[in-house]
Motif scaffolding. Structure first.
Motif, PDB file in Angstrom:
ATOM      1  N   PRO A 218       0.780  -1.407   0.229  1.00 52.61           N
ATOM      2  CA  PRO A 218       0.079   0.231   0.056  1.00 52.61           C
ATOM      3  C   PRO A 218       0.695   0.992  -0.057  1.00 52.61           C
ATOM      4  CG  PRO A 218      -0.131  -1.130   2.222  1.00 52.61           C
ATOM      5  CD  PRO A 218       0.631  -2.385   1.493  1.00 52.61           C
ATOM      6  N   GLU A 224      -3.799  -0.061  -9.668  1.00 51.05           N
ATOM      7  CA  GLU A 224      -5.000  -0.810  -9.593  1.00 51.05           C
ATOM      8  C   GLU A 224      -4.402  -2.545 -10.812  1.00 51.05           C
ATOM      9  OE1 GLU A 224      -8.690   0.114  -8.462  1.00 51.05           O
ATOM     10  OE2 GLU A 224      -8.693  -0.365  -6.812  1.00 51.05           O
ATOM     11  N   ASN A 259      -4.870  -8.164   2.580  1.00 50.49           N
ATOM     12  CA  ASN A 259      -5.356  -7.159   2.241  1.00 50.49           C
ATOM     13  C   ASN A 259      -6.228  -7.270   1.113  1.00 50.49           C
ATOM     14  OD1 ASN A 259      -3.549  -6.233   4.647  1.00 50.49           O
ATOM     15  ND2 ASN A 259      -2.249  -5.606   3.247  1.00 50.49           N
ATOM     16  N   PHE A 260      -5.778  -7.931  -0.556  1.00 54.08           N
ATOM     17  CA  PHE A 260      -6.383  -7.827  -1.213  1.00 54.08           C
ATOM     18  C   PHE A 260      -7.782  -8.056  -0.817  1.00 54.08           C
ATOM     19  CE2 PHE A 260      -2.212  -7.271  -3.281  1.00 54.08           C
ATOM     20  CZ  PHE A 260      -2.757  -5.599  -3.843  1.00 54.08           C
ATOM     21  N   ASN A 263     -10.337  -5.905  -0.706  1.00 57.36           N
ATOM     22  CA  ASN A 263     -10.132  -5.011  -1.244  1.00 57.36           C
ATOM     23  C   ASN A 263     -11.667  -4.599  -2.104  1.00 57.36           C
ATOM     24  OD1 ASN A 263      -9.666  -2.829  -3.582  1.00 57.36           O
ATOM     25  ND2 ASN A 263      -7.589  -3.584  -2.623  1.00 57.36           N
ATOM     26  N   ASN A 264     -12.297  -3.419  -2.668  1.00 56.49           N
ATOM     27  CA  ASN A 264     -13.068  -3.063  -3.010  1.00 56.49           C
ATOM     28  C   ASN A 264     -13.101  -2.956  -4.423  1.00 56.49           C
ATOM     29  OD1 ASN A 264     -14.593  -1.790  -0.054  1.00 56.49           O
ATOM     30  ND2 ASN A 264     -13.436   0.102  -1.099  1.00 56.49           N
ATOM     31  N   ASN A 265     -12.275  -3.843  -5.127  1.00 54.72           N
ATOM     32  CA  ASN A 265     -12.073  -3.920  -6.430  1.00 54.72           C
ATOM     33  C   ASN A 265     -12.106  -5.854  -6.759  1.00 54.72           C
ATOM     34  OD1 ASN A 265     -10.595  -5.018  -8.939  1.00 54.72           O
ATOM     35  ND2 ASN A 265      -9.784  -3.078  -9.740  1.00 54.72           N
ATOM     36  N   GLN A 269     -10.134  -9.337  -5.994  1.00 53.88           N
ATOM     37  CA  GLN A 269     -10.239 -10.305  -5.276  1.00 53.88           C
ATOM     38  C   GLN A 269     -10.200 -11.534  -4.939  1.00 53.88           C
ATOM     39  OE1 GLN A 269     -14.120  -7.921  -3.874  1.00 53.88           O
ATOM     40  NE2 GLN A 269     -13.882  -8.425  -1.606  1.00 53.88           N
TER      41      GLN A 269
END
Length: 323
Positions: A218, A224, A259-260, A263-265, A269
């Protein structure tokens, strides 16, 4: 037509290039209705550099068509002047010819195999990547990425012998976003065979990890799209038994995967979940791997993904089967 001035010939080729840039029907009309192929062949041999560059731009535009790559452009053997012009001294000619060559090296282009049969093609592309001009370098990496897609072991080996993992990693570290993405795609294609992955990672694993792992942090300013490509490379690497063990020693990588998962993406994910599946699904020596990921929180986070959108939850179910 040579009867017209170089300026007019240049303008005509540029006009056709602009017209054929986006729509297939227009490209078809230009090729079938304007006898453009014969004019192109003359234009690519014109004494004027400006005319040759414009003709190359027109050819690049028309070569966006899958049908034309397989028919008219193949029959006209326009790949021959491309190889000649890419060896020119003029930077504009090298830029435009190398950009056009990328289309002729796509997997669905019949000219790809013909070009690869020509002596020195791999060496030429490798030289482009080392060229000081950023666009030429990008085109060289792009071309190598295209020819390594679904390539056999012999071709991949030839490319690595001529170019080397080190130069691919150098391209990944470039500031140009497009170049970085294509270099990651090239690395992904090179590391697609399970047997070869272990061999490459045993000799270059430290350099590969030191280049790629920070791109997932990060604190690093990665896009992305770049992060997704890096994760895809790690999915391929994790398919090798020895390579997987090497990845498991990098807690910073494992933490990034965790963390991924939140993730919102969606694509990030999915890529992270698939990578975790590759790490835990092997029978041999997998207990320690599973235990480590459980301890770090991957198992719990995967369970939370069961309520996510279907494309994510389906991948999470697959990963959880191996815990």
């Amino acid at each position: 037509d040579p009867v017209f001035s170089p300026q007019l010939r240049t303008a005509a080729f540029k006009a056709f290039a602009a017209l054929g840039e986006t729509q297939e029907e227009i490209r078809k009309g230009i090729i079938e209705g304007e006898n453009i192929i014969s004019h192109l062949k003359f234009g690519l041999q014109d004494e004027s550099t400006e005319v040759k560059v414009a003709a190359l731009s027109c050819l690049h535009s028309l070569s966006r068509s899958v049908k034309q790559l397989r028919t008219n452009l193949l029959d006209a053997e326009v790949w021959q002047p491309l190889l000649r012009l890419i060896r020119a001294q003029d930077c504009d000619l090298i830029r435009t010819s190398s950009r056009t060559l990328c289309n002729f090296l796509l997997d669905f282009s019949p000219s790809k195999d013909i070009l690869l049969e020509q002596e020195g093609t791999i060496e030429l592309l490798s030289e482009l990547v080392l060229y000081p001009d950023e666009e030429v370098k990008l085109n060289g990496v792009w071309a190598l990425m295209n020819i390594t897609y679904k390539a056999d072991s012999q071709l991949r080996s030839k490319i690595l012998n001529n170019f080397g993992i080190e130069h691919i990693l150098e391209a990944v570290e470039e500031d140009c976003p497009k170049l970085k993405i294509k270099a990651l795609g090239l690395l992904r294609n090179v590391l697609c065979d399970t047997g070869e992955v272990d061999s490459i990672m045993m000799s270059h694993g430290a350099e590969v990890l030191s280049t790629l792992v920070p791109l997932l942090s990060p604190t690093y300013d990665s896009t992305e799209e770049e992060q997704e490509q890096v994760l895809c490379v790690f999915i391929n690497i994790a398919a090798g038994a020895l390579s997987r063990d090497l990845l498991m020693t990098r807690e910073d990588l494992l933490q990034s995967l965790l963390n991924f998962l939140s993730n919102n993406n969606t694509q990030l994910q999915i890529a992270a979940t698939t990578c975790i599946t590759q790490l835990v699904k092997r029978e041999e020596r997998s207990d320690a791997c599973q235990a480590k990921l459980r301890q770090m929180g991957h198992f719990k986070q995967l369970q939370l993904l069961l309520s996510a959108r279907p494309e994510v939850s389906d991948r999470a179910k697959i990963a959880l089967q191996y815990f």
